[in-house]
Design a protein around this motif. Structure first.
Motif, mmCIF file in Angstrom:
data_model
loop_
_atom_site.group_PDB
_atom_site.id
_atom_site.type_symbol
_atom_site.label_atom_id
_atom_site.label_comp_id
_atom_site.label_asym_id
_atom_site.label_seq_id
_atom_site.Cartn_x
_atom_site.Cartn_y
_atom_site.Cartn_z
ATOM 1 N N TRP A 1 -12.435 5.252 -7.852
ATOM 2 C CA TRP A 1 -12.499 5.547 -6.420
ATOM 3 C C TRP A 1 -13.537 4.675 -5.721
ATOM 4 O O TRP A 1 -13.277 4.096 -4.678
ATOM 5 C CB TRP A 1 -12.785 7.025 -6.205
ATOM 6 C CG TRP A 1 -12.953 7.399 -4.775
ATOM 7 C CD1 TRP A 1 -14.112 7.722 -4.147
ATOM 8 C CD2 TRP A 1 -11.933 7.469 -3.784
ATOM 9 N NE1 TRP A 1 -13.867 7.999 -2.819
ATOM 10 C CE2 TRP A 1 -12.537 7.838 -2.560
ATOM 11 C CE3 TRP A 1 -10.557 7.243 -3.800
ATOM 12 C CZ2 TRP A 1 -11.822 8.008 -1.388
ATOM 13 C CZ3 TRP A 1 -9.841 7.408 -2.616
ATOM 14 C CH2 TRP A 1 -10.465 7.774 -1.430
ATOM 15 N N ASP B 1 -4.703 8.573 -7.501
ATOM 16 C CA ASP B 1 -3.812 7.939 -6.533
ATOM 17 C C ASP B 1 -2.988 8.994 -5.791
ATOM 18 O O ASP B 1 -2.835 8.927 -4.569
ATOM 19 C CB ASP B 1 -2.890 6.935 -7.235
ATOM 20 C CG ASP B 1 -2.094 6.116 -6.238
ATOM 21 O OD1 ASP B 1 -2.667 5.161 -5.672
ATOM 22 O OD2 ASP B 1 -0.912 6.444 -6.008
ATOM 23 N N ALA C 1 -5.248 10.809 -3.332
ATOM 24 C CA ALA C 1 -5.707 9.916 -2.264
ATOM 25 C C ALA C 1 -4.609 9.596 -1.256
ATOM 26 O O ALA C 1 -4.895 9.366 -0.079
ATOM 27 C CB ALA C 1 -6.258 8.624 -2.861
ATOM 28 N N TRP C 2 -3.361 9.570 -1.683
ATOM 29 C CA TRP C 2 -2.269 9.113 -0.827
ATOM 30 C C TRP C 2 -1.331 10.217 -0.363
ATOM 31 O O TRP C 2 -0.344 9.938 0.317
ATOM 32 C CB TRP C 2 -1.489 8.005 -1.523
ATOM 33 C CG TRP C 2 -2.333 6.787 -1.665
ATOM 34 C CD1 TRP C 2 -3.130 6.457 -2.718
ATOM 35 C CD2 TRP C 2 -2.512 5.768 -0.691
ATOM 36 N NE1 TRP C 2 -3.803 5.287 -2.464
ATOM 37 C CE2 TRP C 2 -3.432 4.828 -1.225
ATOM 38 C CE3 TRP C 2 -1.983 5.539 0.567
ATOM 39 C CZ2 TRP C 2 -3.826 3.697 -0.538
ATOM 40 C CZ3 TRP C 2 -2.374 4.408 1.251
ATOM 41 C CH2 TRP C 2 -3.290 3.506 0.696
ATOM 42 N N ASN C 3 -1.618 11.468 -0.721
ATOM 43 C CA ASN C 3 -0.765 12.579 -0.323
ATOM 44 C C ASN C 3 -1.624 13.688 0.262
ATOM 45 O O ASN C 3 -2.317 14.399 -0.473
ATOM 46 C CB ASN C 3 0.036 13.093 -1.525
ATOM 47 C CG ASN C 3 1.025 12.065 -2.013
ATOM 48 O OD1 ASN C 3 2.078 11.870 -1.434
ATOM 49 N ND2 ASN C 3 0.672 11.362 -3.088
ATOM 50 N N SER C 4 -1.593 13.819 1.555
ATOM 51 C CA SER C 4 -2.413 14.797 2.260
ATOM 52 C C SER C 4 -2.186 16.202 1.700
ATOM 53 O O SER C 4 -1.044 16.640 1.530
ATOM 54 C CB SER C 4 -2.067 14.769 3.750
ATOM 55 O OG SER C 4 -2.826 15.714 4.448
ATOM 56 N N MET D 1 0.809 -1.212 0.000
ATOM 57 C CA MET D 1 0.000 0.000 0.000
ATOM 58 C C MET D 1 0.845 1.266 0.000
ATOM 59 O O MET D 1 0.367 2.327 -0.380
ATOM 60 C CB MET D 1 -0.962 0.007 1.187
ATOM 61 C CG MET D 1 -2.032 -1.071 1.076
ATOM 62 S SD MET D 1 -3.023 -0.962 -0.410
ATOM 63 C CE MET D 1 -4.224 0.224 0.105
ATOM 64 N N GLY D 2 2.104 1.167 0.371
ATOM 65 C CA GLY D 2 3.003 2.319 0.330
ATOM 66 C C GLY D 2 3.660 2.523 -1.019
ATOM 67 O O GLY D 2 4.426 3.467 -1.205
ATOM 68 N N ASP D 3 3.370 1.668 -1.981
ATOM 69 C CA ASP D 3 4.009 1.711 -3.298
ATOM 70 C C ASP D 3 2.984 2.096 -4.358
ATOM 71 O O ASP D 3 2.062 1.338 -4.661
ATOM 72 C CB ASP D 3 4.602 0.332 -3.606
ATOM 73 C CG ASP D 3 5.405 0.288 -4.895
ATOM 74 O OD1 ASP D 3 5.420 1.289 -5.651
ATOM 75 O OD2 ASP D 3 6.023 -0.760 -5.155
ATOM 76 N N ALA D 4 3.145 3.280 -4.927
ATOM 77 C CA ALA D 4 2.194 3.754 -5.953
ATOM 78 C C ALA D 4 2.152 2.823 -7.148
ATOM 79 O O ALA D 4 1.096 2.636 -7.761
ATOM 80 C CB ALA D 4 2.560 5.168 -6.395
ATOM 81 N N ARG E 1 -0.139 0.020 -6.133
ATOM 82 C CA ARG E 1 -1.528 0.478 -6.051
ATOM 83 C C ARG E 1 -2.131 0.647 -7.440
ATOM 84 O O ARG E 1 -3.253 0.218 -7.693
ATOM 85 C CB ARG E 1 -1.610 1.803 -5.276
ATOM 86 C CG ARG E 1 -1.289 1.664 -3.806
ATOM 87 C CD ARG E 1 -1.635 2.916 -3.021
ATOM 88 N NE ARG E 1 -1.093 4.140 -3.573
ATOM 89 C CZ ARG E 1 0.031 4.732 -3.183
ATOM 90 N NH1 ARG E 1 0.764 4.189 -2.218
ATOM 91 N NH2 ARG E 1 0.420 5.864 -3.731
#
Length: 130
Positions: free
Chosen positions: A125, A93, A96-99, A29-32, A35
């Motif tokens: 999504w 992506d 979704a994964w970068n605040s 899940m930490g790897d774009a 994902r």
């Protein structure tokens, strides 16, 4: 034109390792790259909702952005290579994964952009498996 063979044998082997569906969730899940190859859904040519599995051309774009670190990529106008889809998914992506991240979709017209947002981004999504 995109060179379908632009990824080296070593890069293709690394792609296979990084996108393996059985990678541990905490690592994957930490790897774009993982994902994008495993998490999202899209519609196929028959209108069916299916898991997104990048084509060689889409893989190259993903690889160039996330592994090679390229920030400027020119993609000549092409039909049916799925470039709009992969770029929409990359934007989704990223947001979704970068605040605090933002993305924009620019298209020929506002209606075309809204259609892509609805048919590609919203579908991807909402199709994420909880």
């Amino acid at each position: 034109m995109i060179d379908r063979n632009a990824m080296s044998a070593a890069e293709l082997a690394e792609w296979d390792q990084r996108t393996a569906p059985d990678r541990s969730p905490s690592e994957a899940m930490g790897d774009a790259v993982w994902r994008l190859a495993n998490l999202y859904r899209c519609t196929n040519a028959n209108g069916q909702i299916v898991p997104f599995r990048p084509t060689p051309e889409q893989r190259l774009v993903i690889w160039c952005i996330f592994v090679r670190g390229w920030r400027r990529i020119l993609i000549p106008k092409a039909r049916q290579l799925g470039m709009s889809l992969v770029l929409c998914l990359i934007g989704l992506d990223f947001v979704a994964w970068n605040s605090g991240a933002k993305a924009a979709l620019v298209d020929k017209s506002e209606d075309d952009a809204k259609k892509k947002l609805r048919e590609k981004v919203k579908l991807a999504w909402e199709g994420i498996d909880p």
